[in-house]
Each structure stands twice: as C-alpha cells, then as structure tokens.
Design a protein around this motif. Structure first.
Motif, PDB file in Angstrom:
ATOM      1  N   GLY A 278       0.814  -1.215   0.000  1.00  0.00           N
ATOM      2  CA  GLY A 278       0.000   0.000   0.000  1.00  0.00           C
ATOM      3  C   GLY A 278       0.844   1.261   0.000  1.00  0.00           C
ATOM      4  N   SER A 279       2.127   1.131  -0.383  1.00  0.00           N
ATOM      5  CA  SER A 279       3.006   2.305  -0.381  1.00  0.00           C
ATOM      6  C   SER A 279       2.921   3.109  -1.674  1.00  0.00           C
ATOM      7  N   VAL A 280       2.199   2.571  -2.683  1.00  0.00           N
ATOM      8  CA  VAL A 280       2.127   3.292  -3.966  1.00  0.00           C
ATOM      9  C   VAL A 280       0.864   4.156  -3.980  1.00  0.00           C
ATOM     10  N   LYS A 281       1.066   5.471  -3.869  1.00  0.00           N
ATOM     11  CA  LYS A 281      -0.089   6.371  -3.846  1.00  0.00           C
ATOM     12  C   LYS A 281      -0.426   6.829  -5.264  1.00  0.00           C
ATOM     13  N   ASP A 282       0.603   7.021  -6.059  1.00  0.00           N
ATOM     14  CA  ASP A 282       0.400   7.466  -7.437  1.00  0.00           C
ATOM     15  C   ASP A 282       1.314   6.620  -8.336  1.00  0.00           C
ATOM     16  N   LYS A 283       0.696   5.749  -9.137  1.00  0.00           N
ATOM     17  CA  LYS A 283       1.490   4.813  -9.948  1.00  0.00           C
ATOM     18  C   LYS A 283       2.433   5.531 -10.912  1.00  0.00           C
ATOM     19  N   LYS A 284       1.954   6.691 -11.435  1.00  0.00           N
ATOM     20  CA  LYS A 284       2.778   7.387 -12.422  1.00  0.00           C
ATOM     21  C   LYS A 284       3.985   8.051 -11.775  1.00  0.00           C
ATOM     22  N   LYS A 285       3.800   8.479 -10.506  1.00  0.00           N
ATOM     23  CA  LYS A 285       4.900   9.188  -9.846  1.00  0.00           C
ATOM     24  C   LYS A 285       5.851   8.250  -9.107  1.00  0.00           C
ATOM     25  N   THR A 286       5.397   7.049  -8.745  1.00  0.00           N
ATOM     26  CA  THR A 286       6.256   6.122  -7.994  1.00  0.00           C
ATOM     27  C   THR A 286       7.302   5.528  -8.931  1.00  0.00           C
ATOM     28  N   ARG A 287       8.534   5.532  -8.462  1.00  0.00           N
ATOM     29  CA  ARG A 287       9.657   5.040  -9.270  1.00  0.00           C
ATOM     30  C   ARG A 287      10.472   4.016  -8.477  1.00  0.00           C
ATOM     31  N   VAL A 288      11.057   3.073  -9.212  1.00  0.00           N
ATOM     32  CA  VAL A 288      11.959   2.083  -8.604  1.00  0.00           C
ATOM     33  C   VAL A 288      13.241   2.060  -9.425  1.00  0.00           C
ATOM     34  N   SER A 289      14.370   1.915  -8.737  1.00  0.00           N
ATOM     35  CA  SER A 289      15.655   1.906  -9.458  1.00  0.00           C
ATOM     36  C   SER A 289      15.810   0.592 -10.223  1.00  0.00           C
ATOM     37  N   THR A 290      16.235   0.697 -11.455  1.00  0.00           N
ATOM     38  CA  THR A 290      16.478  -0.516 -12.245  1.00  0.00           C
ATOM     39  C   THR A 290      17.889  -1.059 -11.986  1.00  0.00           C
ATOM     40  N   THR A 291      18.717  -0.289 -11.276  1.00  0.00           N
ATOM     41  CA  THR A 291      20.071  -0.749 -10.948  1.00  0.00           C
ATOM     42  C   THR A 291      20.072  -1.457  -9.599  1.00  0.00           C
ATOM     43  N   ASP A 292      19.485  -0.824  -8.592  1.00  0.00           N
ATOM     44  CA  ASP A 292      19.343  -1.464  -7.284  1.00  0.00           C
ATOM     45  C   ASP A 292      17.893  -1.251  -6.833  1.00  0.00           C
ATOM     46  N   PRO A 293      16.991  -2.163  -7.213  1.00  0.00           N
ATOM     47  CA  PRO A 293      15.562  -1.950  -6.956  1.00  0.00           C
ATOM     48  C   PRO A 293      15.208  -1.761  -5.484  1.00  0.00           C
ATOM     49  N   GLN A 294      16.030  -2.257  -4.577  1.00  0.00           N
ATOM     50  CA  GLN A 294      15.672  -2.136  -3.152  1.00  0.00           C
ATOM     51  C   GLN A 294      16.168  -0.847  -2.508  1.00  0.00           C
ATOM     52  N   ALA A 295      16.911  -0.051  -3.260  1.00  0.00           N
ATOM     53  CA  ALA A 295      17.343   1.252  -2.734  1.00  0.00           C
ATOM     54  C   ALA A 295      16.148   2.204  -2.726  1.00  0.00           C
ATOM     55  N   ARG A 296      16.190   3.202  -1.855  1.00  0.00           N
ATOM     56  CA  ARG A 296      15.120   4.198  -1.782  1.00  0.00           C
ATOM     57  C   ARG A 296      15.734   5.593  -1.851  1.00  0.00           C
TER      58      ARG A 296
END
Ligand code: SF4
Length: 528
Positions: A252-270
């Motif tokens: 439930g951490s994704v409030k806006d799908k278009k604005k939420t981003r994940v790193s393709t290099t280290d996906p678990q980084a924030r």
C-alpha cells in the motif's frame, strides 16, 4: 711530523677529500670543456630474486597482527561447513577463513572495499603480504566470501560482542541509537515507473533473442556469450525492479502509480534525504552504540527514510546480540513518538530524547497570527460535561475532531463562523479567519509522555542527551570518513546489510585494538 699528521684520521681524510675534489675539477675542465657527471642508472625492466622475511614485513605493533590475533580467537566453524577439501582426501586445500576474514577486516579499516583492490594489494603491500604469507588471493574468492555467508557473519558479529563484553568494554548501561544514510550503488536517474520497467523488460527479451539468433560469422562465440550474459543480467535486474514495484503496491506504499519510481540498478534502494539537504538513492543504516567505549552493539540496514519505527527493533537487536536489555536508550528527535515512549516504559528502559517545547511553539504561533493575550487559548474555559469550550465572549466552541502527532493526542474545537463574524473583538481574536470560526486545541498527554516531558526538563537528563551526538555519531564518522563507506559497493538489501556488518565488525575490532591490544597485547608480543 708529516708522517704523524698523516696518521691522524681527520687530517688524512681532509687531504683525501681535497685530492678527490681537485682531481674531479681538473677532469671536468679537461680539454677546455666541462664533463657531465655520471649517475647510477635506474633499470625498471630487470627481473631479480629477493630474499623476503615475511614475518619481518611489518612492525610488531602493526594492526594486521592484532586483527590476525583477534580473528584467531573466534570460532569460524560457520564458514567451514561447505569446504569439501578435507584431511586425507585429494583436492586443493581451501583458503583459511581466518585469512579471508582478516583480509576483509584489515581492508575495510584501510578504506578498501573492493575485492579486486585487495587482490592487487596482496601482490605488493607488506601488511597484506604478511597476512597471506606472500601468497596470491583471487578477487572472486574474496568477493564471494564477503556476501555468501550471511548467518556466519552475523554469528561472528555476536561472538565479537561477547569477547568485548567479557573484556569489560561493553556495559549496556547506556545505549545510543542513530541512523545514517549511505548511498546505494545506483544513480538517481536509474529510477523508472512501472510502465517504463515493463517496456524495458520487453525490449531486453527481444535483445536476448536477437543475440541468440546471431550466426557465428556475425559474432565470435565468446563475444556472443558475453553479450547474452549482459542482456540476461539486465533482464534480471529489470524483473527484480518490477517485483519490488509489486511489493510496494502490496504494502500500500504506492499512492500514485505514475509518480512512484523504482531503481532498475538497485531496486531495493530508496530515495532518501541526505545530510546536505539533497536527495539520493540510499539505505538507512541503524546503529546502536554502547556509551561506555562507543562499541557498536547492533546494526541493521532498513529501507525506511525516517527513524520513527526503528527504536524498538533496534532494542530487540541489542537484546538478541547480548542477551540483555540496556538500562537506558538515548536517541534524537527522529525517534521520539508517543508509541516509542510508552514501549520503552513497558520494557523498563529509560528513554532519553529531545524535549518538545510546546510553550515556545504556542507563543510564536500567537504572535504570527496577531492574537491579543486576552484571547489566548488559556482564556477559553473548558466544559467537560459538554466537551466544548466557551470563549471570553461566551460563545461555544464545539468538538471537531482529534489528531495524533508524535507524542500526544490533540482534540480540536471550533466556534461557529456566524458568531465570530459578528463578534466585536474578532480583530483581536481571529482576524485572519474569513470563512471559519476561531479554533483551538486541547492536548491530552499520556502519563508516560507527561513523565518523559518532565524528565527532559531536568538538567541531569539534558546533560545525558548532550552526550548523544558525540557517542552516537562516532561510529558513523569512522565508517564514512575513515573506512570510506559513503556508498555501498554491492546491491540489494541483503548484500548491503552484510557490507554494513563488515564495516561495523571492523570498527569494533579497531576499538579492541585501541583499548586492549595496543595497551596490553602488542607490548606482550614485542617483549616475548
Ligand atoms: S471571535 Fe469568536 S471566538 Fe473569538 S471572542 Fe469572538 S466569538 Fe469568541
């Protein structure tokens, strides 16, 4: 006389020097032109054998000896279970885990976090050569060893704490907790939306298939394999990024799908706020430090950017590592919340944190809004039977709702807009309210929170809190400034956690070297 003088060493030497200088001058001037001096040639191409006494490569009080000695005291059986080369059987002997642990600990202490760099240093650096006995060590072995033994490394960290505790370096009377952000091995522009990640996975699949279909004429076999491997790794990283995105959606951490981003290099980084005010892909490293000698008693890497929810898990880790609960825990404002104050009270741990100065906030707030002292909230009368307030003009402010923030619950009350708009003293009471009536808050504190506030007003508690920055930030500074760990060299939460553990374990061994080995061990070794 001349013979006697000739026997005097000073006179003879002066005569000899004069003769040499005089001869050189005349030779230089021979033929009417000065001759160039000759120097020994430096030949860097020559190969030679040299006798090396490995034992004498480093001094008796060199930290590499201390690390070897300390690691030798540890039970390393957690690393030996998978070793297939055993006594009486054929096969190449495995590298001793004492050597690999010692190499990594020494390297982190020198600010070296790369297996390849250690491999090179083992070829010429005296300390590394002493550790290895001047033998070569392969970077792949070092690299695998660092991240492939999670439970063994965690066990090692606990063992080290046991030794330091037995040596009187840990008391658990007072433990500081602090979080520090360390950059991930990912660039800021590696973050993509879910849609872009899905598109990239499709493209990556097409590219893998294209490489598969290439003929040998188009590309040599080895190059094809390298390309295939690179494409496959890219595809795996993208799929891992997509999994992380789906995990965030499930939480439930994704409030806006278009604005939420994940790193393709280290996906678990924030993306986290940095001490300099900027933002960067990072991990939050939670460190608990015993105040007696600034020993790190627990460490964990988390993905949360803030520290509110990290106090209780930090305490759990300290209890797990040392089998005891600290008497006191000290943390900054990022950890002060109603839940944490209550939880620490329940566990019998005294919590020391910054004090919230409500009186100061109220004063500035009134000044900013131009409220006269006669209409400060203290002049409004609360009626518990109706759960409402009455203003100095006798109008009622009814209950509107409640808000829980940090360590307290606030109940909000508001006057009717019509009453205030018609009020002759509105300008002194709520001049800025154009569409609503005057509001005020009644704050209700739990007994634990009131006790915490009262305690933090005492000089004794404030004095303890003032120690926090120096003690809690000492290991963070060592790890970042001395060990150079400002950015992780590995990716993913588990591997990053292991790298943080290596750095903290190194830090603790350094504390032991400074407080015990240098004072006792090194002297004993030198005189033996
Ligand atoms: S402005 Fe509203 S709240 Fe303030 S004194 Fe007048 S009626 Fe009461």
């Amino acid at each position: 006389m001349a013979n006697e003088r000739a026997r005097l060493p000073g006179w003879a030497s002066a005569q000899e020097n004069y003769s040499v200088t005089d001869r050189a001058a005349s030779e230089k001037e021979e033929g009417g032109r000065a001759r160039k001096p000759r120097f020994q040639q430096i030949d860097r191409e020559q190969l030679f054998w040299r006798m090396v006494n490995v034992e004498r490569l480093i001094a008796q009080d060199h930290p590499a000896r201390a690390i070897w000695e300390f690691v030798g005291k540890l039970d390393l059986s957690g690393y030996t279970g998978e070793i297939r080369a055993v006594e009486g059987m054929a096969g190449r002997p495995a590298l001793n885990p004492q050597l690999l642990v010692s190499l990594w600990v020494y390297a982190y202490g020198q600010g070296v976090g790369s297996a390849r760099a250690i491999e090179q240093l083992c070829e010429w650096d005296p300390a590394y050569q002493w550790l290895t006995g001047a033998a070569a060590v392969n970077a792949h072995w070092l690299s695998d060893f660092r991240v492939q033994h999670e439970s063994a490394l965690k066990g090692l960290f606990v063992q080290i704490l046991g030794l330091l505790s037995a040596d009187g370096l840990i008391t658990l009377e007072r433990v500081m907790q602090d979080g520090t952000k360390i950059r991930a091995s990912a660039a800021s522009d590696s973050f993509r939306s879910k849609e872009r990640i899905e598109q990239a996975i499709e493209q990556a699949q097409e590219q893998v298939e294209a490489v598969d279909e290439m003929t040998e004429e188009e590309s040599s076999r080895r190059r094809t394999q390298a390309r295939e491997r690179a494409q496959r790794e890219r595809q795996e990283r993208l799929e891992s990024a997509l999994e992380e995105f789906e995990k965030l959606e499930a939480e439930g951490s994704v409030k806006d799908k278009k604005k939420t981003r994940v790193s393709t290099t280290d996906p678990q980084a924030r993306v986290m706020k940095q001490p300099d005010g900027g933002f960067a892909p990072s991990y939050n490293v939670q460190v608990n430090t015993d105040a007696t000698n600034a020993v790190i008693v627990a460490v964990e890497v988390v993905q949360a950017g803030n520290d509110f929810e990290q106090l209780t898990p930090g305490l759990d880790r300290v209890e797990h590592n040392l089998g005891e609960t600290p008497d006191q825990v000290v943390a900054d404002g990022g950890y002060v919340s109603r839940d944490n104050i209550v939880e620490m009270k329940l566990r019998g741990v005294e919590f020391i944190g910054p004090q919230c100065d409500e009186a100061g906030k109220g004063k500035s707030s009134y000044e900013g809004r131009g409220v006269s002292p006669e209409y400060h909230s203290s002049r409004f009368v609360y009626d518990a039977t109706t759960d409402s307030f009455h203003c100095p003009q006798g109008k009622q402010l009814s209950y509107e709702g409640k808000e829980e923030r940090n360590s307290q619950v606030s109940y909000k009350y508001r006057a009717a807009m019509a009453d205030c708009q018609a009020c002759p003293v509105k300008a002194q009471c709520c001049a800025g309210n154009q569409v609503t009536g005057r509001s005020l808050q009644r704050t209700e504190e739990l007994a634990e929170v009131a006790e915490f506030r009262h305690k933090m007003q005492t000089e004794e508690a404030r004095k303890i809190y003032r120690q926090r920055a120096q003690i809690a930030e000492t290991p963070n500074l060592w790890i970042k400034a001395k060990f150079g760990l400002r950015q992780f060299s590995v990716r993913g939460l588990t591997k990053v956690g292991l790298e943080a553990l290596w750095a903290c374990l190194t830090y603790n061994i350094r504390v032991w070297i400074r407080l015990r080995w240098r004072r006792e061990g090194a002297v004993a070794t030198a005189t033996a």
